[in-house]
Design a protein around this motif. Structure first.
Motif, PDB file in Angstrom:
ATOM      1  N   ILE A   1       0.848  -1.203   0.000  1.00  0.00           N
ATOM      2  CA  ILE A   1       0.000   0.000   0.000  1.00  0.00           C
ATOM      3  C   ILE A   1       0.883   1.252   0.000  1.00  0.00           C
ATOM      4  CG2 ILE A   1      -1.834   1.255   1.185  1.00  0.00           C
ATOM      5  CD1 ILE A   1      -2.725  -1.309   2.449  1.00  0.00           C
ATOM      6  N   ARG A   2       0.461   2.258  -0.787  1.00  0.00           N
ATOM      7  CA  ARG A   2       1.189   3.524  -0.834  1.00  0.00           C
ATOM      8  C   ARG A   2       0.212   4.671  -1.044  1.00  0.00           C
ATOM      9  NH1 ARG A   2       4.331   7.158  -4.190  1.00  0.00           N
ATOM     10  NH2 ARG A   2       3.703   6.336  -6.214  1.00  0.00           N
ATOM     11  N   MET A   3       0.550   5.833  -0.509  1.00  0.00           N
ATOM     12  CA  MET A   3      -0.173   7.079  -0.776  1.00  0.00           C
ATOM     13  C   MET A   3       0.758   7.977  -1.579  1.00  0.00           C
ATOM     14  SD  MET A   3      -1.771   9.858   1.870  1.00  0.00           S
ATOM     15  CE  MET A   3      -2.546  11.368   1.271  1.00  0.00           C
ATOM     16  N   PRO A   4       0.419   8.258  -2.852  1.00  0.00           N
ATOM     17  CA  PRO A   4       1.330   9.019  -3.711  1.00  0.00           C
ATOM     18  C   PRO A   4       1.266  10.522  -3.445  1.00  0.00           C
ATOM     19  CG  PRO A   4      -0.657   8.490  -4.918  1.00  0.00           C
ATOM     20  CD  PRO A   4      -0.795   7.828  -3.572  1.00  0.00           C
ATOM     21  N   LEU A   5       2.376  11.197  -3.703  1.00  0.00           N
ATOM     22  CA  LEU A   5       2.448  12.653  -3.553  1.00  0.00           C
ATOM     23  C   LEU A   5       2.303  13.285  -4.936  1.00  0.00           C
ATOM     24  CD1 LEU A   5       2.875  15.119  -1.763  1.00  0.00           C
ATOM     25  CD2 LEU A   5       5.336  14.806  -2.013  1.00  0.00           C
TER      26      LEU A   5
END
Length: 215
Positions: free
Chosen positions: A121-125
């Protein structure tokens, strides 16, 4: 026929994102810009859409697809247990180039490949990615390239490789980092970096002091 929609002009961006969201909701595969590289994405909760993503890349189920989320709090509904290390890494590096491999919540009805109960899981910038995720919810997203070919830093590089297998391409300009995310495995007693990328190992160890390198 595939569409390439310009998100670099604020006047066009909302309409382009709405078109991509409709494509996702209809089960199609899209391409979106992130802070690291361009990604190929699909509805994380649609097995057919995820299969379409894997087919577009020429990739097997043995390499499960990671998931992008649009907020910190989303992870609470996706994992079985939020650990201190997980929370500290999220607070320090999200949004940004850090993917966390975690044990998924048992209740989740998705099929991302042969993940054996785990998920990356990742939250992109990136504003376009975050605005799209606000419309769609979690997306299964992998790098926008055919397997074994170079990852795409521009929408046109992605289109050259993926062609008509993708319904909508969102053009957000060239990616800023141009390298994949760093991946940290949090499913074992000792957190381990399994791929070094956008976030340096030494920087991560400032937050999780017992971090190791896998293998």
């Amino acid at each position: 026929m595939s569409e390439i929609l310009d998100c670099t002009d604020p006047a066009n961006r909302s309409g382009a994102i709405a078109a991509a969201a409709r494509a996702v909701q209809g089960g199609s595969v899209i391409v979106l810009p992130t802070d690291t590289l361009y990604g190929i994405g699909a509805d994380a909760f649609s097995p057919a859409a995820v299969s379409g993503l894997l087919a577009a890349k020429g990739r097997g189920r043995d390499m499960p697809v990671p998931v992008l989320v649009g907020s910190w709090t989303t992870i609470d509904g996706l994992v079985g247990h939020v650990t201190n290390d997980m929370r500290n890494l999220i607070e320090a590096f999200w949004p940004g180039g850090l993917t966390l491999i975690v044990e998924q919540a048992p209740s989740l009805a998705w099929d991302l490949g042969d993940a054996r109960g785990t998920v990356g899981i990742r939250m992109p910038l990136h504003p376009v990615a975050l605005e799209l995720l606000a419309e769609t919810g979690p997306l299964a997203v992998s790098s926008a390239n055919r397997t074994s070919l170079p990852p795409a830093r521009t929408v046109h590089q992605a289109h050259e490789q993926l062609g008509e297998s993708v319904s909508v391409y969102l053009d957000g300009g060239a990616t800023t980092l141009g390298k994949p995310s760093t991946i940290v495995d949090l499913t074992s007693a000792v957190p381990a970096v399994v791929r070094e990328g956008a976030v340096a190992f030494e920087t991560l160890r400032e937050v999780v002091t017992n971090l190791t390198r896998a293998g």
